[in-house]
Design an enzyme around this catalytic site. Structure first.
Site, PDB file in Angstrom:
ATOM      1  N   ARG A 222      -3.321 -10.210   4.948  1.00 29.81           N
ATOM      2  CA  ARG A 222      -3.717 -10.260   3.537  1.00 29.81           C
ATOM      3  C   ARG A 222      -2.571  -9.693   2.716  1.00 29.81           C
ATOM      4  NH1 ARG A 222      -6.032  -7.006  -0.335  1.00 29.81           N
ATOM      5  NH2 ARG A 222      -7.643  -7.996  -1.625  1.00 29.81           N
TER       6      ARG A 222
ATOM      7  N   LYS B 298       0.827  -1.221   0.000  1.00 30.61           N
ATOM      8  CA  LYS B 298       0.000   0.000   0.000  1.00 30.61           C
ATOM      9  C   LYS B 298       0.855   1.262   0.000  1.00 30.61           C
ATOM     10  CE  LYS B 298      -4.282  -1.970   1.492  1.00 30.61           C
ATOM     11  NZ  LYS B 298      -5.323  -2.146   2.483  1.00 30.61           N
TER      12      LYS B 298
HETATM   13  C1  9MG Z   1     -10.002  -5.911  -0.672  1.00 31.47           C
HETATM   14  N1  9MG Z   1      -9.036  -5.281   0.202  1.00 31.47           N
HETATM   15  C2  9MG Z   1      -8.071  -4.385  -0.165  1.00 31.47           C
HETATM   16  N2  9MG Z   1      -7.388  -3.997   0.916  1.00 31.47           N
HETATM   17  C3  9MG Z   1      -7.924  -4.648   1.980  1.00 31.47           C
HETATM   18  C4  9MG Z   1      -7.666  -4.658   3.355  1.00 31.47           C
HETATM   19  O1  9MG Z   1      -6.732  -3.883   3.892  1.00 31.47           O
HETATM   20  N3  9MG Z   1      -8.410  -5.448   4.149  1.00 31.47           N
HETATM   21  C5  9MG Z   1      -9.400  -6.213   3.634  1.00 31.47           C
HETATM   22  N4  9MG Z   1     -10.122  -6.965   4.486  1.00 31.47           N
HETATM   23  N5  9MG Z   1      -9.704  -6.242   2.326  1.00 31.47           N
HETATM   24  C6  9MG Z   1      -8.973  -5.463   1.521  1.00 31.47           C
END
Ligand code: 9MG
Length: 292
Positions: free
Chosen positions: A254, A219
């Site tokens: 994630r 990010k």
């Molecule tokens: C779909 N998506 C993109 N960034 C995310 C994040 O930080 N958390 C979750 N749960 N989904 C995300």
């Protein structure tokens, strides 16, 4: 196929990796390289081989500035990928806010709904309540198209905590067992770098509510901290951020880069499972017969 367990048993520290599979033409993070169905299947296979316990399949970009796609387009993108993923030994998560996409994915065998809008669209609570799947409730201020324009909080950790607590309550009222629910502070979703850093430093607060899922991978906050412009050059910074989140109580990370995250977690896990020896005051040595 038998659904795999999502949550680590109480009292254990098993952290799980969720691998990102964006089936979109405009993903900021992977250039939309996985839009073609064959390429999406190959990406899913790779994420599973590298050790992800969960694959998160999404057909609509939620990056800052992204515009929505039609429900039909979203279904066209995600369903072939979901139908492939459910044949593999992995928990399958659908990244969507639309109840019709949730229902189709669940009917195809998906085990989890990951919703950046925390089941706030009409019909979303019911779509999950009428099933047995797990769900992740994420915090977002605003909508993807405009959320980064001027995010503001008086107390970011308190406000995100309150929002997630309220959504957890709404889920329970709708009949969703709290054991099926995860929460996510939503890094980068209507937040400045300072907001993101406060949330990461205090991630443990959210673990009071439910198991915590975090998405920090590639990010812009990682770009801002490392000076790396290209998302693909943000791997080391992303792994570091994931480890900090885990240290602060996150249960699921994630990520785009599964293999390096898996290796870093193996190191963290080995240290975290050590039993610390009792502290001895300085100058006092262990002697035979000392109780330890
Ligand atoms: C779909 N998506 C993109 N960034 C995310 C994040 O930080 N958390 C979750 N749960 N989904 C995300």
């Amino acid at each position: 196929m038998k659904p795999l367990s999502l949550m680590a048993p109480a009292g254990t520290t098993r952290v799980q990796v969720m691998g990102v599979v964006n089936v979109t033409p405009d993903s900021f993070y992977d250039g939309g390289a996985f839009r073609d169905a064959g390429a999406a299947r190959a990406r899913i296979d790779r994420v599973v081989e590298e050790g992800a316990a969960i694959v998160d399949i999404g057909g609509e970009s939620t990056r800052p500035g992204a515009s929505p796609v039609s429900p039909a387009e979203e279904l066209d993108r995600v369903m072939p990928a979901i139908e492939h993923a459910v044949t593999l030994p992995v928990v399958v998560s659908v990244d969507t806010s639309r109840p019709q996409v949730m229902r189709a994915a669940i009917a195809a065998g998906a085990h989890m709904v990951n919703d950046v809008r925390a089941l706030r669209l009409a019909g979303a609570l019911e779509a999950v309540a009428g099933s047995k799947v797990a769900t992740c409730l994420m915090h977002m201020q605003g909508e993807p198209r405009t959320m980064q324009q001027d995010p503001h909080y008086d107390d970011v950790v308190g406000e995100v905590h309150r929002f997630l607590t309220d959504r957890l309550f709404a889920c329970q009222l709708a009949g969703i067992d709290r054991k099926r629910i995860l929460v996510d502070p939503g890094f980068g979703f209507g937040k400045t770098l300072e907001h993101n850093l406060a949330l990461l430093a205090q991630c443990a607060r959210f673990a009071e509510i439910a198991p915590v899922l975090v998405g920090l991978s590639r990010k812009s906050m990682i770009g801002a901290l490392t000076g790396q412009e290209l998302p693909s050059a943000r791997v080391a910074g992303s792994v570091a951020a994931a480890m900090i989140a885990v240290q602060n109580g996150a249960a699921i990370v994630r990520v785009h880069d599964v293999a390096p995250t898996r290796d870093a977690l193996a190191v963290w896990q080995a240290v975290a499972s050590q039993v610390a020896p009792k502290h001895r005051p300085a100058g006092r040595r262990a002697a035979d017969g000392d109780e330890d």
